[in-house]
Design a protein around this motif. Sequence first.
Motif, PDB file in Angstrom:
ATOM      1  N   PHE A 137      48.111  -4.871  11.284  1.00 16.20           N
ATOM      2  CA  PHE A 137      47.364  -5.400  10.131  1.00 16.20           C
ATOM      3  C   PHE A 137      48.126  -5.109   8.844  1.00 16.20           C
ATOM      4  CE2 PHE A 137      44.022  -5.556   6.910  1.00 16.20           C
ATOM      5  CZ  PHE A 137      43.374  -6.737   7.260  1.00 16.20           C
ATOM      6  N   ALA A 138      48.637  -3.876   8.718  1.00 16.97           N
ATOM      7  CA  ALA A 138      49.399  -3.484   7.520  1.00 16.97           C
ATOM      8  C   ALA A 138      50.635  -4.354   7.354  1.00 16.97           C
ATOM      9  CB  ALA A 138      49.790  -2.017   7.619  1.00 16.97           C
ATOM     10  N   LYS A 139      51.315  -4.603   8.466  1.00 20.00           N
ATOM     11  CA  LYS A 139      52.549  -5.400   8.439  1.00 20.00           C
ATOM     12  C   LYS A 139      52.254  -6.828   7.968  1.00 20.00           C
ATOM     13  CE  LYS A 139      56.331  -6.695  11.473  1.00 20.00           C
ATOM     14  NZ  LYS A 139      56.571  -7.142  12.845  1.00 20.00           N
ATOM     15  N   GLY A 140      51.216  -7.443   8.554  1.00 18.24           N
ATOM     16  CA  GLY A 140      50.840  -8.806   8.181  1.00 18.24           C
ATOM     17  C   GLY A 140      50.391  -8.895   6.730  1.00 18.24           C
ATOM     18  N   LEU A 141      49.615  -7.888   6.324  1.00 18.76           N
ATOM     19  CA  LEU A 141      49.111  -7.829   4.951  1.00 18.76           C
ATOM     20  C   LEU A 141      50.272  -7.751   3.961  1.00 18.76           C
ATOM     21  CD1 LEU A 141      46.222  -7.519   3.632  1.00 18.76           C
ATOM     22  CD2 LEU A 141      46.633  -5.059   3.632  1.00 18.76           C
ATOM     23  N   ALA A 142      51.212  -6.847   4.250  1.00 13.97           N
ATOM     24  CA  ALA A 142      52.364  -6.643   3.373  1.00 13.97           C
ATOM     25  C   ALA A 142      53.233  -7.897   3.303  1.00 13.97           C
ATOM     26  CB  ALA A 142      53.189  -5.459   3.867  1.00 13.97           C
ATOM     27  N   GLU A 143      53.408  -8.540   4.456  1.00 15.35           N
ATOM     28  CA  GLU A 143      54.210  -9.757   4.531  1.00 15.35           C
ATOM     29  C   GLU A 143      53.623 -10.836   3.607  1.00 15.35           C
ATOM     30  OE1 GLU A 143      55.480 -10.488   8.715  1.00 15.35           O
ATOM     31  OE2 GLU A 143      54.754 -12.516   8.222  1.00 15.35           O
ATOM     32  N   ALA A 144      52.308 -11.031   3.709  1.00 22.94           N
ATOM     33  CA  ALA A 144      51.660 -12.076   2.906  1.00 22.94           C
ATOM     34  C   ALA A 144      51.650 -11.723   1.418  1.00 22.94           C
ATOM     35  CB  ALA A 144      50.243 -12.313   3.412  1.00 22.94           C
ATOM     36  N   LEU A 145      51.557 -10.430   1.112  1.00 25.89           N
ATOM     37  CA  LEU A 145      51.549 -10.000  -0.294  1.00 25.89           C
ATOM     38  C   LEU A 145      52.969  -9.842  -0.833  1.00 25.89           C
ATOM     39  CD1 LEU A 145      48.726  -7.279  -0.092  1.00 25.89           C
ATOM     40  CD2 LEU A 145      48.575  -9.438  -1.336  1.00 25.89           C
ATOM     41  N   GLN A 146      53.939  -9.985   0.072  1.00 29.75           N
ATOM     42  CA  GLN A 146      55.367  -9.840  -0.259  1.00 29.75           C
ATOM     43  C   GLN A 146      55.688  -8.486  -0.868  1.00 29.75           C
ATOM     44  OE1 GLN A 146      55.903 -13.658  -2.410  1.00 29.75           O
ATOM     45  NE2 GLN A 146      57.164 -14.231  -0.659  1.00 29.75           N
ATOM     46  N   ILE A 147      55.139  -7.433  -0.239  1.00 31.88           N
ATOM     47  CA  ILE A 147      55.469  -6.059  -0.622  1.00 31.88           C
ATOM     48  C   ILE A 147      55.841  -5.285   0.645  1.00 31.88           C
ATOM     49  CG2 ILE A 147      54.082  -5.969  -2.733  1.00 31.88           C
ATOM     50  CD1 ILE A 147      51.858  -4.682  -1.197  1.00 31.88           C
ATOM     51  N   ALA A 148      56.252  -4.043   0.467  1.00 30.92           N
ATOM     52  CA  ALA A 148      56.687  -3.242   1.614  1.00 30.92           C
ATOM     53  C   ALA A 148      55.496  -2.566   2.294  1.00 30.92           C
ATOM     54  CB  ALA A 148      57.684  -2.187   1.148  1.00 30.92           C
ATOM     55  N   TRP A 149      55.689  -2.151   3.537  1.00 30.77           N
ATOM     56  CA  TRP A 149      54.690  -1.322   4.207  1.00 30.77           C
ATOM     57  C   TRP A 149      55.421  -0.217   4.952  1.00 30.77           C
ATOM     58  CZ3 TRP A 149      53.532  -0.458   9.528  1.00 30.77           C
ATOM     59  CH2 TRP A 149      54.390  -1.127  10.416  1.00 30.77           C
ATOM     60  N   SER A 150      54.744   0.882   5.193  1.00 30.81           N
ATOM     61  CA  SER A 150      55.379   1.968   5.931  1.00 30.81           C
ATOM     62  C   SER A 150      54.347   2.764   6.714  1.00 30.81           C
ATOM     63  CB  SER A 150      56.107   2.905   4.971  1.00 30.81           C
ATOM     64  OG  SER A 150      56.544   4.051   5.675  1.00 30.81           O
ATOM     65  N   SER A 151      54.698   3.077   7.948  1.00 31.32           N
ATOM     66  CA  SER A 151      53.814   3.908   8.771  1.00 31.32           C
ATOM     67  C   SER A 151      54.270   5.368   8.749  1.00 31.32           C
ATOM     68  CB  SER A 151      53.798   3.376  10.206  1.00 31.32           C
ATOM     69  OG  SER A 151      55.112   3.404  10.717  1.00 31.32           O
ATOM     70  N   LYS A 152      55.256   5.661   7.894  1.00 32.33           N
ATOM     71  CA  LYS A 152      55.849   7.005   7.920  1.00 32.33           C
ATOM     72  C   LYS A 152      55.339   7.917   6.793  1.00 32.33           C
ATOM     73  CE  LYS A 152      59.280   5.687  10.905  1.00 32.33           C
ATOM     74  NZ  LYS A 152      58.396   5.062  11.908  1.00 32.33           N
ATOM     75  N   VAL A 153      54.620   7.348   5.842  1.00 33.57           N
ATOM     76  CA  VAL A 153      54.260   8.121   4.648  1.00 33.57           C
ATOM     77  C   VAL A 153      53.076   9.054   4.897  1.00 33.57           C
ATOM     78  CG1 VAL A 153      53.520   7.963   2.232  1.00 33.57           C
ATOM     79  CG2 VAL A 153      55.188   6.337   3.137  1.00 33.57           C
ATOM     80  N   LEU A 154      52.045   8.532   5.560  1.00 34.89           N
ATOM     81  CA  LEU A 154      50.840   9.323   5.799  1.00 34.89           C
ATOM     82  C   LEU A 154      50.858   9.913   7.196  1.00 34.89           C
ATOM     83  CD1 LEU A 154      48.068   6.947   4.375  1.00 34.89           C
ATOM     84  CD2 LEU A 154      49.061   8.952   3.262  1.00 34.89           C
ATOM     85  N   GLU A 155      50.210  11.091   7.332  1.00 34.31           N
ATOM     86  CA  GLU A 155      50.079  11.699   8.649  1.00 34.31           C
ATOM     87  C   GLU A 155      48.662  12.223   8.782  1.00 34.31           C
ATOM     88  OE1 GLU A 155      51.849  15.592  10.789  1.00 34.31           O
ATOM     89  OE2 GLU A 155      53.355  14.289   9.837  1.00 34.31           O
TER      90      GLU A 155
END
Length: 171
Positions: A137-155
């Motif tokens: 969901f994050a990846k698709g959202l970021a793609e459509a908003l044309q911004i970056a996404w990362s799964s590494k920042v939060l734990e």
Amino acid sequence: MLQDFLSLLFPEICNACDQPLARGERYICTECNVKLPYTDLHLPGATELNYLQQRFWGKVPVRFAFSYLHFRSKGRVQRVLHKLKYKGAQELGEHLGRRYGTLLAEHGYAAHFDLVLPVPLHRLKLRRRGYNQSDGFAKGLAEALQIAWSSKVLERAIDSDTQTKKSRLDR
Ligand SMILES: [Zn+2]
């Protein structure tokens, strides 16, 4: 021809109602696309002081709080969530993220965000499930908003399985 033959043998199923998809439909059928319980929190007026935003009062300052769909048990959204969580439907997550991101971008929100961060899973659960259902969901959202996404920042430090009573909104 081959595709038609294959879809006759193995019809692709709508992830929200479990009925076979018609030709040209992907992931979610046209009827479900119309009937899904959208929150519309992105619409002017609704964003000013919405119920989701109120959940953060006194905890953390938030500028916007959005949610794509209302959760209803035993309905379309529950079936979609089940597929995202337990059936490895990461492409479905991306599809939904892209749709929501496109909607947010159309309403001028893209410029307000720098980075998309999916809600992390606890590492033990991630190991068990093999993937984080929020990543797609994050990846698709970021793609459509044309911004970056990362799964590494939060734990996630605490395994939320120990929280027995989750409210509808928490899900
Ligand atoms: Zn459907």
